[in-house]
Design a protein around this motif. Structure first.
Motif, PDB file in Angstrom:
ATOM      1  N   LYS A  84      38.606  -3.295   4.574  1.00 47.80           N
ATOM      2  CA  LYS A  84      38.609  -4.638   5.299  1.00 47.80           C
ATOM      3  C   LYS A  84      38.123  -5.858   4.794  1.00 47.80           C
ATOM      4  N   VAL A  85      38.724  -7.073   4.622  1.00 49.35           N
ATOM      5  CA  VAL A  85      38.220  -8.293   4.042  1.00 49.35           C
ATOM      6  C   VAL A  85      38.249  -9.445   5.186  1.00 49.35           C
ATOM      7  N   PRO A  86      37.241  -9.882   5.091  1.00 51.75           N
ATOM      8  CA  PRO A  86      36.854 -11.038   6.140  1.00 51.75           C
ATOM      9  C   PRO A  86      37.707 -12.479   5.430  1.00 51.75           C
ATOM     10  N   THR A  87      38.370 -12.846   6.648  1.00 50.48           N
ATOM     11  CA  THR A  87      38.818 -14.582   6.162  1.00 50.48           C
ATOM     12  C   THR A  87      38.112 -15.160   7.470  1.00 50.48           C
ATOM     13  N   VAL A  88      38.481 -16.457   7.284  1.00 47.72           N
ATOM     14  CA  VAL A  88      38.155 -17.519   8.268  1.00 47.72           C
ATOM     15  C   VAL A  88      38.551 -17.184   9.727  1.00 47.72           C
ATOM     16  N   THR A  89      39.932 -16.479   9.860  1.00 43.53           N
ATOM     17  CA  THR A  89      40.452 -16.269  11.161  1.00 43.53           C
ATOM     18  C   THR A  89      40.346 -14.717  11.470  1.00 43.53           C
ATOM     19  N   GLY A  90      39.736 -13.900  10.863  1.00 50.67           N
ATOM     20  CA  GLY A  90      39.434 -12.464  11.135  1.00 50.67           C
ATOM     21  C   GLY A  90      39.670 -11.749   9.845  1.00 50.67           C
ATOM     22  N   GLN A  91      39.773 -10.300  10.158  1.00 47.32           N
ATOM     23  CA  GLN A  91      39.773  -9.423   9.050  1.00 47.32           C
ATOM     24  C   GLN A  91      41.289  -8.886   8.691  1.00 47.32           C
ATOM     25  N   VAL A  92      41.350  -8.673   7.455  1.00 44.22           N
ATOM     26  CA  VAL A  92      42.658  -8.417   6.833  1.00 44.22           C
ATOM     27  C   VAL A  92      42.474  -6.935   5.980  1.00 44.22           C
ATOM     28  N   LYS A  93      43.468  -6.173   5.981  1.00 47.82           N
ATOM     29  CA  LYS A  93      43.345  -5.075   5.414  1.00 47.82           C
ATOM     30  C   LYS A  93      43.982  -5.285   4.013  1.00 47.82           C
ATOM     31  N   ILE A  94      43.351  -4.678   2.789  1.00 44.96           N
ATOM     32  CA  ILE A  94      43.914  -4.753   1.534  1.00 44.96           C
ATOM     33  C   ILE A  94      43.910  -3.389   0.852  1.00 44.96           C
ATOM     34  N   LYS A  95      44.871  -3.267   0.145  1.00 45.33           N
ATOM     35  CA  LYS A  95      44.848  -1.897  -0.568  1.00 45.33           C
ATOM     36  C   LYS A  95      44.143  -1.875  -2.004  1.00 45.33           C
ATOM     37  N   ILE A  96      43.186  -0.792  -2.152  1.00 42.57           N
ATOM     38  CA  ILE A  96      42.683  -0.612  -3.451  1.00 42.57           C
ATOM     39  C   ILE A  96      43.432   0.289  -4.233  1.00 42.57           C
ATOM     40  N   GLU A  97      43.885   0.175  -5.295  1.00 46.04           N
ATOM     41  CA  GLU A  97      44.542   1.095  -6.286  1.00 46.04           C
ATOM     42  C   GLU A  97      43.666   1.995  -6.649  1.00 46.04           C
ATOM     43  N   ALA A  98      44.096   3.347  -7.117  1.00 45.67           N
ATOM     44  CA  ALA A  98      43.376   4.586  -7.698  1.00 45.67           C
ATOM     45  C   ALA A  98      43.142   3.795  -8.994  1.00 45.67           C
ATOM     46  N   GLY A  99      42.042   4.193  -9.240  1.00 41.82           N
ATOM     47  CA  GLY A  99      41.674   3.739 -10.850  1.00 41.82           C
ATOM     48  C   GLY A  99      41.079   2.486 -11.065  1.00 41.82           C
ATOM     49  N   SER A 100      41.043   1.816  -9.978  1.00 37.75           N
ATOM     50  CA  SER A 100      40.384   0.208  -9.971  1.00 37.75           C
ATOM     51  C   SER A 100      38.889   0.295 -10.690  1.00 37.75           C
ATOM     52  N   GLN A 101      38.700  -0.735 -11.505  1.00 31.13           N
ATOM     53  CA  GLN A 101      37.596  -0.786 -12.038  1.00 31.13           C
ATOM     54  C   GLN A 101      36.539  -1.817 -11.619  1.00 31.13           C
ATOM     55  N   ALA A 102      35.349  -1.798 -11.825  1.00 35.58           N
ATOM     56  CA  ALA A 102      34.423  -2.698 -11.324  1.00 35.58           C
ATOM     57  C   ALA A 102      34.549  -3.953 -11.992  1.00 35.58           C
ATOM     58  N   GLY A 103      34.358  -4.954 -11.192  1.00 40.91           N
ATOM     59  CA  GLY A 103      34.683  -6.278 -11.664  1.00 40.91           C
ATOM     60  C   GLY A 103      35.899  -6.851 -11.561  1.00 40.91           C
ATOM     61  N   ARG A 104      36.961  -6.109 -11.072  1.00 37.69           N
ATOM     62  CA  ARG A 104      38.225  -6.513 -10.977  1.00 37.69           C
ATOM     63  C   ARG A 104      38.384  -7.660  -9.925  1.00 37.69           C
ATOM     64  N   ILE A 105      39.108  -8.623  -9.934  1.00 41.94           N
ATOM     65  CA  ILE A 105      39.420  -9.660  -8.870  1.00 41.94           C
ATOM     66  C   ILE A 105      40.751  -9.504  -8.306  1.00 41.94           C
ATOM     67  N   LEU A 106      40.705  -9.407  -7.125  1.00 39.17           N
ATOM     68  CA  LEU A 106      41.908  -9.269  -6.126  1.00 39.17           C
ATOM     69  C   LEU A 106      42.037 -10.707  -5.645  1.00 39.17           C
ATOM     70  N   ARG A 107      43.211 -11.205  -5.150  1.00 31.65           N
ATOM     71  CA  ARG A 107      43.555 -12.626  -4.893  1.00 31.65           C
ATOM     72  C   ARG A 107      44.458 -12.431  -3.563  1.00 31.65           C
ATOM     73  N   LEU A 108      43.852 -13.052  -2.624  1.00 30.13           N
ATOM     74  CA  LEU A 108      44.710 -13.375  -1.227  1.00 30.13           C
ATOM     75  C   LEU A 108      45.208 -14.823  -1.461  1.00 30.13           C
TER      76      LEU A 108
END
Length: 376
Positions: free
Chosen positions: A287-311
């Motif tokens: 769950k990721v916070p936004t100003v209007t509430g939380q949204v769920k995002i998917k973390i892909e298998a094998g994700s590396q530290a430092g990766r940046i996802l964008r909403l």
């Protein structure tokens, strides 16, 4: 007709200091002042053009936007010549201090000055300044705030009378004998300071100018996209002026409260998302916070530290109407600091496995690539 470059208008370079910009504007304002150029439309337009240029270049925030976007970044503004915006009185009220104190009314230091030019002066009330706290949700959505303001207002029952010396005109005429004959000059009335009026009677409790302090509820419209430290002006909501003058303005200094999880950078918001080794390897939902509430995002298998996802579009609307920023999610893989015997044995057993050895590919961006992407 296209507008001239503001630096060209004032005759300064882009590296000019605040003092140099002010000096250049004062020189032009005096040169094309309406009092020196009566009934001269061309001089009036140059006077307005210089005021518009100074309004932008004297403000660090507006100057930055102008340097980046040019006239397109200023929106539909202007003081004349088809641009709409402020009239001559507005220019004098906003930049009247540029012309110095010579020939001004003694009321100008207490109140906000008055209309220049011939005839009776009109006093402007002094400005009020307040600090207003807002939160990140207010910044994203915009908000209307109603606040109580203590201000000076004209007391009920106050009355004025025409000045006996100038007959209410605010001007006195003098005739001087010179070698060329008699010369007639007009000057501001010394008795009423050019106001044409004086106090006749004032109610009990009011000050010497017939004003009394009262509390008023003021509505302040805050647009989406504002930043901490910005100032808004609410016209006519400052202190009243005596002698039937017009009220000053309310200057609102915005203070944006920090958000507990989201950090602002221009129109983007940043969130540090911590996941475990297991979630990084197997994939997960967070769950990721936004100003209007939380949204769920998917973390892909094998994700590396430092990766940046964008909403996309979940950030802050641009104050200039250039779209909406994003929320940038920074993945941080949490390294356990304490392990049980079984957990330690598991990692010791698999630490030499080929799947546990780092094998970065071209798609695994370096730190500098990620920083560059973040600001793109």
């Amino acid at each position: 007709m296209s507008k001239r470059d503001y630096y060209e208008v004032l005759g300064v370079s882009k590296s000019a200091s605040e003092t140099e910009i002010k000096k250049a504007y004062r020189k032009m304002a005096i040169q094309f002042h309406p009092d020196k150029n009566p009934d001269n439309k061309e001089a009036e337009e140059k006077f307005k053009e210089a005021a518009e240029a100074y309004d932008v270049l004297s403000s660090a925030e507006k100057k930055q936007k102008y340097d980046q976007f040019g006239h397109a970044g200023m929106g539909n503004r202007g003081y004349g010549g088809g641009g709409g915006g402020m009239n001559m009185d507005d220019i004098f009220n906003q930049f009247g201090d540029i012309f110095g104190s010579g020939g001004g009314s003694p009321f100008d230091s207490f109140f906000g000055g008055g209309s220049r030019g011939g005839g009776r002066r009109q006093v402007k009330g002094s400005n009020l300044r307040i600090k207003l706290k807002i939160n990140l949700e207010n910044v994203v959505n915009g908000v209307e705030k109603k606040i109580k303001v203590k201000k000076l207002v004209q007391a009920e029952g106050v009355s004025y009378k025409s000045c006996a010396q100038c007959g209410g005109t605010g001007q006195v005429t003098r005739i001087a004998n010179t070698i060329l004959g008699q010369m007639q000059t007009s000057a501001s009335c010394p008795s009423c300071s050019g106001l044409g009026k004086s106090i006749d009677s004032r109610p009990k409790g009011s000050n010497a100018h017939g004003l009394i302090e009262k509390e008023e509820v003021v509505s302040i419209n805050i647009p989406a996209g504002v930043e901490d430290g910005m100032q808004l002006k609410v016209t006519g909501k400052g202190n009243d002026a005596p002698f039937d003058g017009y009220a000053g303005d309310l200057i609102v200094l915005l203070s944006v409260e920090d958000h507990a999880q989201l950090k602002r950078e221009n129109d983007n918001l940043h969130f540090d998302c911590y996941i475990s080794f297991a979630d990084a390897a197997l994939g997960s939902e967070v769950k990721v916070p936004t100003v209007t509430g939380q949204v769920k995002i998917k973390i892909e298998a094998g994700s590396q530290a430092g990766r940046i996802l964008r909403l996309k579009g979940k950030g802050i609307p641009s104050l200039n109407g250039y779209g909406t920023g994003d929320i940038l999610i920074h993945l941080n893989v949490w390294t356990p600091q304490k392990l049980s015997k079984e957990e330690k044995a598991f990692f010791e057993k698999h630490k030499d496995s080929e799947n546990f050895k780092p094998k970065p590919s071209a798609k695994d961006k370096s730190f500098f690539d990620k920083v560059k992407e973040m600001f793109s």
